[in-house]
Design a protein around this motif. Sequence first.
Motif, short mmCIF file in Angstrom:
data_model
loop_
_atom_site.label_atom_id
_atom_site.label_comp_id
_atom_site.label_asym_id
_atom_site.label_seq_id
_atom_site.Cartn_x
_atom_site.Cartn_y
_atom_site.Cartn_z
N PRO A 41 0.74 -1.29 -0.09
CA PRO A 41 0.06 0.00 -0.02
C PRO A 41 0.86 1.46 0.04
O PRO A 41 1.86 1.39 0.56
CB PRO A 41 -0.69 -0.20 1.27
CG PRO A 41 -0.07 -1.05 2.11
CD PRO A 41 0.83 -1.89 1.14
N VAL A 42 0.30 2.25 -0.77
CA VAL A 42 1.30 3.53 -0.70
C VAL A 42 0.44 4.38 0.48
O VAL A 42 -0.58 4.46 0.55
CB VAL A 42 0.91 4.48 -1.97
CG1 VAL A 42 1.52 5.81 -2.23
CG2 VAL A 42 1.31 3.78 -3.22
N GLY A 46 5.60 4.40 2.82
CA GLY A 46 5.85 2.94 2.66
C GLY A 46 6.92 2.54 1.80
O GLY A 46 7.33 1.45 1.76
N ALA A 47 7.33 3.54 0.99
CA ALA A 47 8.35 3.27 -0.12
C ALA A 47 9.94 2.66 0.42
O ALA A 47 10.17 3.54 1.36
CB ALA A 47 8.65 4.21 -0.91
N GLN A 48 10.40 1.71 -0.06
CA GLN A 48 11.67 1.40 0.28
C GLN A 48 12.65 1.98 -0.76
O GLN A 48 13.81 1.90 -0.42
CB GLN A 48 11.82 0.00 0.59
CG GLN A 48 10.90 -0.66 1.61
CD GLN A 48 11.16 -1.94 1.90
OE1 GLN A 48 12.27 -2.36 2.01
NE2 GLN A 48 10.22 -2.83 1.73
N SER A 64 -2.59 2.82 -6.05
CA SER A 64 -2.38 2.65 -4.52
C SER A 64 -1.66 1.57 -4.05
O SER A 64 -1.31 1.42 -2.59
CB SER A 64 -3.86 2.87 -3.64
OG SER A 64 -4.61 1.96 -3.81
N HIS A 65 -1.39 0.72 -4.89
CA HIS A 65 -0.78 -0.55 -4.36
C HIS A 65 0.59 -0.94 -5.38
O HIS A 65 1.14 -2.08 -5.65
CB HIS A 65 -1.45 -1.95 -4.64
CG HIS A 65 -2.48 -1.77 -3.13
ND1 HIS A 65 -3.55 -1.12 -3.27
CD2 HIS A 65 -2.29 -2.50 -2.16
CE1 HIS A 65 -4.20 -1.37 -2.11
NE2 HIS A 65 -3.42 -2.23 -1.47
N ASN A 66 0.90 0.11 -6.11
CA ASN A 66 2.23 0.13 -6.84
C ASN A 66 2.17 -1.18 -8.02
O ASN A 66 3.14 -1.70 -7.93
CB ASN A 66 3.41 -0.13 -5.97
CG ASN A 66 4.19 1.23 -5.73
OD1 ASN A 66 3.74 2.26 -6.49
ND2 ASN A 66 4.95 1.11 -4.85
#
Length: 425
Positions: A67-68, A103-105, A324-326
Amino acid sequence: MRLGIDFGTTNSAVAYYDGKTLTTIPLEPQSDTPQILPSLIYITREHDHYLGTNAMRIYAERETGRPVRWKRHYIGEFEVMVAGTGSGPIVFMQEAYAWSDEGAQGRLLQSVKTALRDGTYQGTRIFDRFYTLDELLVKLLAELRQRAEQFMGQPCTEVVIGRPVHFSHNPAIDRRAEQILHKAARWAGFQKVFFQAEPMGATYLHHISSATRQRLLVFDFGGGTLDFTIAEVGGDEPPHILATHGVLVGGDDLDRRIMAYLLKYFGADARIGREKFPYDILDKLLNWQTHPEISRPEYRELFHDFKTKSTDPAAIACVEALVSHNLGFALFKEIERVKKALSYSDSAELHFEYEPISIHETITRQQFERMITYEVQVVADGLDTVLRKAEVHPEDIDIVARTGGSSQIPIFVQLLSDTFGANKI
């Protein structure tokens, strides 16, 4: 040692020619295509970076399906000065905020070379750091040099880099693009940097392999551009270039045509009250790199409102899930797979499943060819242009050399066959 680098929009390759033998450098020995490095960069939150298939794998593991989560951050204040009603200006302080995906790594960058077409593009912010365009190019070029040195066992300080015939039809933008690429190559460790139009590699290859003089057309159709060269090659004389020409169409444009066809799953046919679904959102869906723009909180609120007013709330939910879920990169990889399959089969199955998205389509080659009608015409016009510039007719061409992944697409092969004769392709 002087290397030759085919620095591609989609893939890159490196080779060395010693005057007798052309040696292609294995860049990813464990890959199905060891001579090719996908032109992908994945940069982590800690600013480590990964390249090629490794970048793709790590992105898929860490980012796809998560999730974003956008969060607003205070970044400081700046002074604003506006005209006042009296003799002096009105000055006040304005707070500044920025949004980031918590949430982004990491972030995946694809088709970095395409940014050279844009005369205003300076770079991009990745987490807390701004990367200039030349910094991003350095990461790829330095890795290509290092892998070549490991294979050759000696320093590689000189390079000839293939470049499109035109980065842009604007001469100033074209010059700027080459300057940026030159600077990046120097930063990557090359002491001497030369450029050559991309079709010239195939031109010289045919020259050294032909005992008799021939008139050659090179059709170099990659992920970002299509370049033509007409030259006299072979025999004892050096190659003689009659004309070059480039058009700004590539395999990525063809992928977007398939995505445009799939927009029916993402609200293209829906109405929001009496209005059509917003064009600017549909336009951003045509490129997976712009999907994060419509995952932001303001769009989330918009989508919530759309679902209550739309004639197709399920399609709005699919848009929400996609961004929203890349999922954009994964969907475009499936699109690319189908496009490639249609070069060898009359139809291909496209499957993409992620709740609530459920896409199961049989796409025929005929459908695909209708989707890319505009690009086919652009290619045909480019072919006419290079023939006119060379002052030759189709019957004057002895051989046509195709290079680049998109040159395998049957409708373009047919165009060349109809123009020059199948026996010359």
